[in-house]
Structure formats: C-alpha cells, structure tokens
Design a protein around this motif. Structure first.
Motif, PDB file in Angstrom:
ATOM      1  N   ARG A   1     -35.224 -16.911  32.022  1.00  0.00           N
ATOM      2  CA  ARG A   1     -34.822 -16.649  30.830  1.00  0.00           C
ATOM      3  C   ARG A   1     -34.580 -15.820  29.994  1.00  0.00           C
ATOM      4  N   ARG A   2     -35.345 -14.528  30.754  1.00  0.00           N
ATOM      5  CA  ARG A   2     -34.771 -12.708  31.029  1.00  0.00           C
ATOM      6  C   ARG A   2     -34.082 -12.752  31.514  1.00  0.00           C
ATOM      7  N   ARG A   3     -33.630 -13.509  32.740  1.00  0.00           N
ATOM      8  CA  ARG A   3     -31.976 -12.652  33.010  1.00  0.00           C
ATOM      9  C   ARG A   3     -30.965 -13.718  32.765  1.00  0.00           C
ATOM     10  N   PHE A   4     -30.972 -14.412  32.276  1.00  0.00           N
ATOM     11  CA  PHE A   4     -29.596 -14.625  31.662  1.00  0.00           C
ATOM     12  C   PHE A   4     -30.086 -16.110  30.559  1.00  0.00           C
ATOM     13  N   PRO A   5     -30.054 -14.977  29.929  1.00  0.00           N
ATOM     14  CA  PRO A   5     -30.800 -15.606  28.506  1.00  0.00           C
ATOM     15  C   PRO A   5     -29.660 -16.607  27.551  1.00  0.00           C
ATOM     16  N   LEU A   6     -28.193 -16.251  27.805  1.00  0.00           N
ATOM     17  CA  LEU A   6     -27.359 -16.873  27.178  1.00  0.00           C
ATOM     18  C   LEU A   6     -27.053 -17.956  27.423  1.00  0.00           C
ATOM     19  N   VAL A   7     -27.149 -18.180  29.178  1.00  0.00           N
ATOM     20  CA  VAL A   7     -26.874 -19.488  29.773  1.00  0.00           C
ATOM     21  C   VAL A   7     -28.108 -20.549  29.993  1.00  0.00           C
ATOM     22  N   LEU A   8     -29.336 -19.472  29.779  1.00  0.00           N
ATOM     23  CA  LEU A   8     -30.106 -20.528  29.363  1.00  0.00           C
ATOM     24  C   LEU A   8     -29.865 -21.691  27.685  1.00  0.00           C
ATOM     25  N   GLY A   9     -29.294 -21.125  26.746  1.00  0.00           N
ATOM     26  CA  GLY A   9     -29.472 -21.604  25.447  1.00  0.00           C
ATOM     27  C   GLY A   9     -28.130 -22.062  25.440  1.00  0.00           C
ATOM     28  N   VAL A  10     -27.204 -21.918  26.732  1.00  0.00           N
ATOM     29  CA  VAL A  10     -26.436 -23.468  26.670  1.00  0.00           C
ATOM     30  C   VAL A  10     -26.745 -24.832  27.210  1.00  0.00           C
TER      31      VAL A  10
ATOM     32  N   PRO B   1     -26.467  -9.935  20.619  1.00  0.00           N
ATOM     33  CA  PRO B   1     -26.224 -10.197  19.936  1.00  0.00           C
ATOM     34  C   PRO B   1     -26.200 -11.208  18.615  1.00  0.00           C
ATOM     35  N   TRP B   2     -26.501 -11.128  17.278  1.00  0.00           N
ATOM     36  CA  TRP B   2     -27.322 -12.384  16.187  1.00  0.00           C
ATOM     37  C   TRP B   2     -26.393 -13.411  16.916  1.00  0.00           C
ATOM     38  N   GLY B   3     -24.761 -12.590  16.878  1.00  0.00           N
ATOM     39  CA  GLY B   3     -23.791 -13.978  16.712  1.00  0.00           C
ATOM     40  C   GLY B   3     -23.763 -15.177  17.638  1.00  0.00           C
ATOM     41  N   ARG B   4     -24.055 -15.072  18.510  1.00  0.00           N
ATOM     42  CA  ARG B   4     -24.252 -15.566  20.477  1.00  0.00           C
ATOM     43  C   ARG B   4     -26.007 -16.379  19.809  1.00  0.00           C
ATOM     44  N   ALA B   5     -26.920 -16.075  19.009  1.00  0.00           N
ATOM     45  CA  ALA B   5     -27.458 -16.377  18.893  1.00  0.00           C
ATOM     46  C   ALA B   5     -27.680 -17.605  17.777  1.00  0.00           C
ATOM     47  N   ALA B   6     -27.109 -17.151  16.687  1.00  0.00           N
ATOM     48  CA  ALA B   6     -26.704 -17.948  15.812  1.00  0.00           C
ATOM     49  C   ALA B   6     -25.721 -19.180  16.561  1.00  0.00           C
ATOM     50  N   ALA B   7     -25.145 -19.029  16.953  1.00  0.00           N
ATOM     51  CA  ALA B   7     -24.409 -19.832  16.916  1.00  0.00           C
ATOM     52  C   ALA B   7     -24.888 -20.923  18.284  1.00  0.00           C
ATOM     53  N   VAL B   8     -25.956 -20.281  19.290  1.00  0.00           N
ATOM     54  CA  VAL B   8     -27.032 -21.166  19.463  1.00  0.00           C
ATOM     55  C   VAL B   8     -28.094 -22.055  19.204  1.00  0.00           C
ATOM     56  N   SER B   9     -28.541 -20.812  18.403  1.00  0.00           N
ATOM     57  CA  SER B   9     -29.433 -22.175  16.832  1.00  0.00           C
ATOM     58  C   SER B   9     -28.803 -22.821  16.445  1.00  0.00           C
ATOM     59  N   GLY B  10     -27.478 -22.700  16.049  1.00  0.00           N
ATOM     60  CA  GLY B  10     -26.789 -23.727  15.156  1.00  0.00           C
ATOM     61  C   GLY B  10     -26.421 -25.303  15.642  1.00  0.00           C
ATOM     62  N   SER B  11     -26.447 -24.467  17.066  1.00  0.00           N
ATOM     63  CA  SER B  11     -26.026 -26.737  18.091  1.00  0.00           C
ATOM     64  C   SER B  11     -27.211 -27.053  17.801  1.00  0.00           C
ATOM     65  N   TYR B  12     -28.384 -26.391  18.035  1.00  0.00           N
ATOM     66  CA  TYR B  12     -29.219 -26.832  18.456  1.00  0.00           C
ATOM     67  C   TYR B  12     -29.713 -27.832  16.864  1.00  0.00           C
ATOM     68  N   LEU B  13     -29.922 -27.152  16.161  1.00  0.00           N
ATOM     69  CA  LEU B  13     -30.006 -27.713  14.543  1.00  0.00           C
ATOM     70  C   LEU B  13     -28.949 -28.579  14.450  1.00  0.00           C
ATOM     71  N   VAL B  14     -27.621 -28.702  14.443  1.00  0.00           N
ATOM     72  CA  VAL B  14     -26.707 -29.875  15.098  1.00  0.00           C
ATOM     73  C   VAL B  14     -26.864 -30.937  15.873  1.00  0.00           C
ATOM     74  N   ILE B  15     -27.321 -31.055  17.128  1.00  0.00           N
ATOM     75  CA  ILE B  15     -27.915 -31.770  17.391  1.00  0.00           C
ATOM     76  C   ILE B  15     -29.501 -32.254  16.908  1.00  0.00           C
ATOM     77  N   CYS B  16     -30.255 -32.008  16.437  1.00  0.00           N
ATOM     78  CA  CYS B  16     -31.594 -32.279  15.451  1.00  0.00           C
ATOM     79  C   CYS B  16     -31.276 -33.223  14.513  1.00  0.00           C
ATOM     80  N   GLY B  17     -30.057 -32.293  13.433  1.00  0.00           N
ATOM     81  CA  GLY B  17     -29.934 -33.063  12.279  1.00  0.00           C
ATOM     82  C   GLY B  17     -29.097 -34.568  12.549  1.00  0.00           C
TER      83      GLY B  17
ATOM     84  N   GLY C   1     -36.667 -13.346  16.765  1.00  0.00           N
ATOM     85  CA  GLY C   1     -36.094 -13.050  17.922  1.00  0.00           C
ATOM     86  C   GLY C   1     -34.750 -11.455  17.101  1.00  0.00           C
ATOM     87  N   MET C   2     -34.246 -12.090  16.259  1.00  0.00           N
ATOM     88  CA  MET C   2     -33.303 -10.831  15.764  1.00  0.00           C
ATOM     89  C   MET C   2     -34.349  -9.601  15.006  1.00  0.00           C
ATOM     90  N   ALA C   3     -35.310  -9.651  14.906  1.00  0.00           N
ATOM     91  CA  ALA C   3     -36.419  -9.153  14.270  1.00  0.00           C
ATOM     92  C   ALA C   3     -36.561  -8.198  15.538  1.00  0.00           C
TER      93      ALA C   3
END
Length: 433
Positions: free
Chosen positions: A80-89, A117-133, A164-166
């Motif tokens: 997760r530390r080496r490829f954080p965005l890839v892991l999120g996708v 940055p917060w924009g990418r993090a919000a997009a990943v977390s939003g995708s999780y919410l859509v799936i679990c929604g 994470g943003m904090a």
C-alpha cells in the motif's frame, strides 16, 4: 526540545534525516501489521456471516468467490505504501465481488488519503460508498433501520478518508517547517560565510593599508634624509678637503670663521633633518596630535633652492606665470596640497641626485603648467661622465623608485633618463580646477 527517535517516525519524515527513501521504519512495520490484522479480522467476520440476513438477492456464485477475493485483497495491503492509488482502484474491483474485502477497502481508502491529494482520495472513497450503497438501499437486515445502515456506511469509509487527510496535512506541515528551517539554516550559513569573507577582506585591506603606510613612511624618510644628508656630505667634504690642502701646504690656511660657518651649516642641516624625521615618525605614535608642521609645497621651493645654492650648487630656478599666480601657498591656491608636496619632493630628489652623481654641474629647475591641464616639474643637469668624480654617499636609485610610486598615486607620470648628454627628471602631475 524533545527529539523523536527515528524509528518512531514514518518513512516520509525519517528520510529527512538521511534514511534511505522508501525504507520502512519500525513504526511503519507496526502500523502495516496492525492494519493488515484489522483487514483479516474483518474479512473473517464478514465471510462467516455472509450473506447477512436481508440479502437474499445476492447470487450464489458471488457467495462462493467471496473469501477467495478477500484473501488476496488483504495480502495486497503490504504494497500500500508503494502503490497507494493503484491499490485503491484494485479495492474498488475487489469490493464489487467480495463484501469481505470491506476491511481492506477501508485501509486502502486511508492509505490513498495519506499519500495522495484529497481529490483522488475522495474519488476512491466515493467509489466504495457507491458499491456498498447498493447494499444500503436494497438490504433489509432485521432490527436495523435504513438511515442507521446508511450512516454506518458513511462512517466506515468517510472516517478513514478524514483521518487520512488529517494525517497528510500534519505531515505536509512538518515537511514545510523542516524545509523552512533548512532554508533558514542555509541562509544563516551563507550569511556566516559572507561575514567571514568580509572579515577576511577587511583584514587584507588593513594589511594592505599598513603596507602602503610603511611604504609612504619609507618614501618620506628617504626624501627627508637623502636631501639633508647630501647637504651635510657636501659641506663636510668641502671642509675636509680644505683642511687637508692647508695641512699639506698646497692651499691657503683655513681660518676660524670659515670652519665656524661650515660647522653652523652642518649643525643647521642636521637639526632640520632631525625635525623633519620627527614629523614623519609622529604618525607611528599613539595619541600623537594630528596638527603637525605644514607639509612642504610650491611656496617652499625657493627656500629649497637657496639651501642647494648655499651648499655650492648652481641652480637656475624658473616658475611659469600660471604657477606663480595660482600655485602659491595663499588662500587662493588651486593646486592640491598632495600634488604640491609631490612637486616639492621631485625637485628635492633632482637636486639630491645632481649633488651625488654630478657634483659641481649646473642644475636647471622649471615649474610650468596651467589649471585643468598638468603641473610639469622638470629638473635637469649635465650627465656625469663615465669615470668622473662622484660625491660620497651615492644612492642605489631607490629614491627614483619611491618618487615614481608617489607620482603614480597622485595620478601623474614620472620620466627620467639621459637625453643628449643631459639627465632629465620630469614629473607630470594633474592640476585639477
């Protein structure tokens, strides 16, 4: 000031102290192990109770692959530390086919928020919410109201996002403070180096000033002593010659008045030499009054010529009209005092050299020039013949060297040499208006 051990810092901050970038610290290993354990526990609990009550709409094949997708999803957290965005996708895909991957998805959302940055993090977390929604909208678990279910989903993925943003904001603040401290330290080192360089330049300038002052004193001492000592040598030599001639019977006897006159001349010149030497050396004494005897100038040249004539020299002294009108020593004097003194020393050196190297030869002194042009000082005399008579105490030529330096300091030019059997010493000095 408390210093945090390096092993308690995340790798991003520990790299500032020289640790290789990308290598995990003990704190990172502990955090990764804890988050991996959290994801595994969540996967086991979800797999044991899957599908939960109220989700009869879940197909059987999805239930079958649920644990097999959750396992690799948990193992992927070690990168997760080496490829954080890839892991999120990747977790978006895993969560689409495995509800047991929710723990790993929460960790992935936290990781993206910390390292990106917060924009990418919000997009990943939003995708999780859509799936679990989908589960929150269509599932009907017994005893759980729908608003509570939706709020739980928001906390599950919104909480790691905010945390994470904090953490990222705090790390960026620390990095900014560290860089600012490094910039200030670098600027301080530059200022210190500049101060040291200025101090070295000051020492060099002080050393150069001292050297220049020593050279100036040496020139002054030479100019003063050479002239007076040459006069003493001429008078003493003449007295010795007359005395020896009288003793040998080849000349008239020396009467007492002649001896007394020569002795008085020698005494006067010796006293003047001591007085002038005392004035030169006065600058070396601490606390010496600044008001010393006035330095010689153009108005003192007639007295200098008179002394030379009293010593037996034949001097033809002439002054140009402009010099006579504006180069005197009165209040309307337009020639700088330093230039006047250099002109005086030039005549003094020329008369001294004539007494030493061409005794008895006539000397011509000319002072010419005009304001805004040059003040020209010329002293010439017939050059001494090879093997001719030479006065005792002949110098080694250092007087002309020192005089040339003095003239150059005043912005002038000194020339000397033999022209058509005549030795000419000429100085051109600036006569500023």
């Amino acid at each position: 000031m408390t210093v945090v051990p390096r092993w308690l810092l995340p790798a991003q901050l520990a790299a500032l102290d020289g640790r290789p970038a990308g290598r995990r610290t003990a704190r990172d290993w502990a955090a990764d192990a804890g988050l991996f354990a959290f994801a595994v526990i969540m996967a086991i609990e979800q797999a044991a109770a899957y599908p939960p009550p109220g989700t009869e709409f879940v197909p059987g094949w999805l239930v079958a692959i649920n644990p097999w997708v959750a396992g690799p999803a948990c193992l992927a957290l070690w990168w997760r530390r080496r490829f954080p965005l890839v892991l999120g996708v990747v977790m978006v895909v895993a969560l689409s086919f495995s509800a047991s991957s929710v723990g790993a998805a929460m960790v992935a959302g936290l990781t993206v928020a910390v390292h990106r940055p917060w924009g990418r993090a919000a997009a990943v977390s939003g995708s999780y919410l859509v799936i679990c929604g989908y589960y929150g909208l269509f599932a009907e678990p017994p005893g759980v109201e729908r608003p509570v279910l939706i709020a739980s989903l928001l906390i599950m993925f919104g909480g790691p996002l905010c945390l994470g943003m904090a953490v990222r904001a705090r790390r960026l603040l620390l990095l900014g403070l560290r860089r600012e401290a490094e910039v200030r330290s670098r600027e301080h080192r530059l200022e210190l180096a500049e101060a040291q360089r200025a101090e070295r330049e000051h020492r060099l300038a002080l050393r150069e000033a001292r050297r220049a002052e020593r050279e100036r004193l040496a020139r002054e001492m030479h100019d003063v002593l050479a002239h007076r000592v040459s006069l003493l040598s001429v008078h003493a030599g003449a007295l010795a010659y007359r005395t020896s001639q009288a003793a040998a019977g080849t000349g008239p006897p020396v009467d007492a008045s002649e001896v007394g006159g020569a002795a008085r001349v020698i005494q006067d010149n010796a006293r003047l030499a001591l007085d002038e030497l005392r004035d030169v050396l006065a600058v070396l004494r601490d606390g010496e009054p600044a008001a010393a005897r006035p330095q010689p100038g153009l108005a003192d040249l007639p007295r200098l010529v008179a002394e030379a004539e009293a010593a037996g020299q034949r001097v033809d002294y002439s002054v140009g009209d402009e010099v006579a009108r504006q180069g005197g020593a009165g209040p309307g004097d337009s020639v700088r005092a330093q230039v006047q003194r250099t002109a005086y020393r030039t005549v003094q050196e020329g008369l001294t050299n004539a007494r030493r190297h061409a005794p008895g030869a006539p000397v011509r002194v000319r002072i010419e020039g005009s304001p805004g042009a040059d003040l020209i000082v010329t002293v010439d005399n017939p050059a001494a013949r090879a093997g001719g008579v030479r006065a005792e105490g002949g110098g080694a030529g250092s007087g002309l060297v020192g005089l040339g330096e003095r003239v150059a300091l005043d912005g002038g030019r000194l020339e000397h040499g033999v022209r058509d059997g005549v030795f000419v010493l000429s100085a051109r000095l600036p006569w500023q208006v």
